[in-house]
Motif scaffolding. Structure first.
Motif, PDB file in Angstrom:
ATOM      1  N   PHE A 152       0.832  -1.211   0.000  1.00  0.00           N
ATOM      2  CA  PHE A 152       0.000   0.000   0.000  1.00  0.00           C
ATOM      3  C   PHE A 152       0.861   1.254   0.000  1.00  0.00           C
ATOM      4  CE2 PHE A 152      -3.676  -2.640   1.488  1.00  0.00           C
ATOM      5  CZ  PHE A 152      -4.543  -2.271   0.461  1.00  0.00           C
ATOM      6  N   LYS A 153       2.031   1.161   0.577  1.00  0.00           N
ATOM      7  CA  LYS A 153       2.954   2.310   0.531  1.00  0.00           C
ATOM      8  C   LYS A 153       3.300   2.638  -0.916  1.00  0.00           C
ATOM      9  CE  LYS A 153       6.442   5.075   1.861  1.00  0.00           C
ATOM     10  NZ  LYS A 153       7.266   5.191   0.637  1.00  0.00           N
ATOM     11  N   ILE A 154       3.590   1.615  -1.706  1.00  0.00           N
ATOM     12  CA  ILE A 154       3.920   1.824  -3.114  1.00  0.00           C
ATOM     13  C   ILE A 154       2.706   2.327  -3.888  1.00  0.00           C
ATOM     14  CG2 ILE A 154       4.622   0.663  -5.240  1.00  0.00           C
ATOM     15  CD1 ILE A 154       6.339  -1.193  -3.548  1.00  0.00           C
ATOM     16  N   LYS A 155       1.560   1.703  -3.639  1.00  0.00           N
ATOM     17  CA  LYS A 155       0.344   2.084  -4.362  1.00  0.00           C
ATOM     18  C   LYS A 155      -0.068   3.522  -4.064  1.00  0.00           C
ATOM     19  CE  LYS A 155      -1.640  -2.596  -4.443  1.00  0.00           C
ATOM     20  NZ  LYS A 155      -2.740  -3.471  -3.922  1.00  0.00           N
ATOM     21  N   SER A 156       0.149   3.970  -2.848  1.00  0.00           N
ATOM     22  CA  SER A 156      -0.278   5.328  -2.485  1.00  0.00           C
ATOM     23  C   SER A 156       0.590   6.399  -3.133  1.00  0.00           C
ATOM     24  CB  SER A 156      -0.266   5.498  -0.968  1.00  0.00           C
ATOM     25  OG  SER A 156       1.050   5.383  -0.458  1.00  0.00           O
ATOM     26  N   ASN A 157       1.919   6.188  -3.138  1.00  0.00           N
ATOM     27  CA  ASN A 157       2.858   7.085  -3.827  1.00  0.00           C
ATOM     28  C   ASN A 157       2.575   8.554  -3.511  1.00  0.00           C
ATOM     29  OD1 ASN A 157       5.049   7.637  -5.430  1.00  0.00           O
ATOM     30  ND2 ASN A 157       4.000   7.282  -7.374  1.00  0.00           N
ATOM     31  N   LEU A 158       2.437   8.862  -2.232  1.00  0.00           N
ATOM     32  CA  LEU A 158       2.015  10.195  -1.823  1.00  0.00           C
ATOM     33  C   LEU A 158       2.948  11.295  -2.308  1.00  0.00           C
ATOM     34  CD1 LEU A 158       0.900   9.603   1.889  1.00  0.00           C
ATOM     35  CD2 LEU A 158      -0.525   9.688  -0.170  1.00  0.00           C
TER      36      LEU A 158
END
Length: 243
Positions: A152-158
């Motif tokens: 999810f860290k990668i998917k969020s890409n804030l």
């Protein structure tokens, strides 16, 4: 005497039935310790704000993290705003680093600890599993709990979504609604921003909450927003490079 014996037998039978039904009813009404939640909060923190806060910070033994958001945790929650915690009361499923051997290097980059004294991350990850992860253990085992969170860290890409909107960690001030809009434009869901305050009283972007469905396979609109410290209308995106 026969009527008395019959009456006694009836009373005993009635007591047995009442006790059995009471126990059965208690068993059915008791909420399970694990898996009883509605969604997750996926929480990331900005290291610049953490290090500029009253908490201070100590870099991990693996070195200073990159100037990027880092993971705080994946937290099961209820739709009414409350949450379960520490669900492994009998300590049958404690944190076991042997179950995440293949993820450790990645976790040291994406999920570092900034608390003092300097650490290797295991104390931090153990806390996250024991307090939060155990409450979703019938859906996610230890390996998948940490794996999903990293993904999810990668998917969020804030940091990329904010950069695309011209919002950078340069000590500058930005409208909170613009920060929210940049993330929502990138992910299609509304984030919740939490701020802390520096010694001058500036509202600094500290944590970003996103909601994840119960199976931990997709972002969703939050059923309820957290109760964290709301940001002022203008927020500072603190640089991390100077620390």
């Amino acid at each position: 005497m026969k009527p008395l014996r019959s009456c006694s037998a009836f009373i005993i039978s009635l007591v047995i039935i009442v006790v059995y039904e009471a126990r059965a009813g208690h068993s059915l009404s008791r909420k399970p310790d694990r898996g009883y939640y509605d969604f997750f909060y996926f929480v990331q923190q900005w290291p610049g704000a953490y290090c500029d806060s009253k908490w201070g910070c100590c870099f991990p033994k693996t070195g200073k993290p990159a100037e990027n958001f880092s993971i705080h945790g994946l937290w099961p929650n209820f739709n009414n705003g409350s949450y379960p915690q520490n669900c492994d009361n009998l300590n049958r499923n404690p944190f076991d680093k042997s179950k995440i051997v293949g993820l450790i290097k990645r976790m040291q980059v994406e999920w570092p600890t900034l608390s003092c004294p300097s650490g290797d991350g295991f104390k931090f990850w153990s806390h996250e599993w024991n307090k939060h992860g155990t409450c979703s253990a019938n859906v996610l085992n230890q390996q998948s709990f940490f794996q999903k969170t990293l993904d999810f860290k990668i998917k969020s890409n804030l940091i990329q979504h904010l950069s695309d909107a011209g919002i950078h960690p340069n000590d500058g001030f930005y409208r909170a609604e613009d920060v929210e809009a940049a993330i929502e434009d990138g992910l299609g869901v509304t984030p919740y921003l939490e701020c802390n305050f520096d010694k001058e009283g500036n509202s600094q972007l500290f944590q970003v909450y996103l909601c994840v469905n119960k199976l931990a396979n997709a972002f969703i609109q939050c059923p309820v927003m957290p109760h964290g410290r709301r940001c002022a209308s203008s927020v500072q995106f603190q640089s991390f490079s100077r620390f």
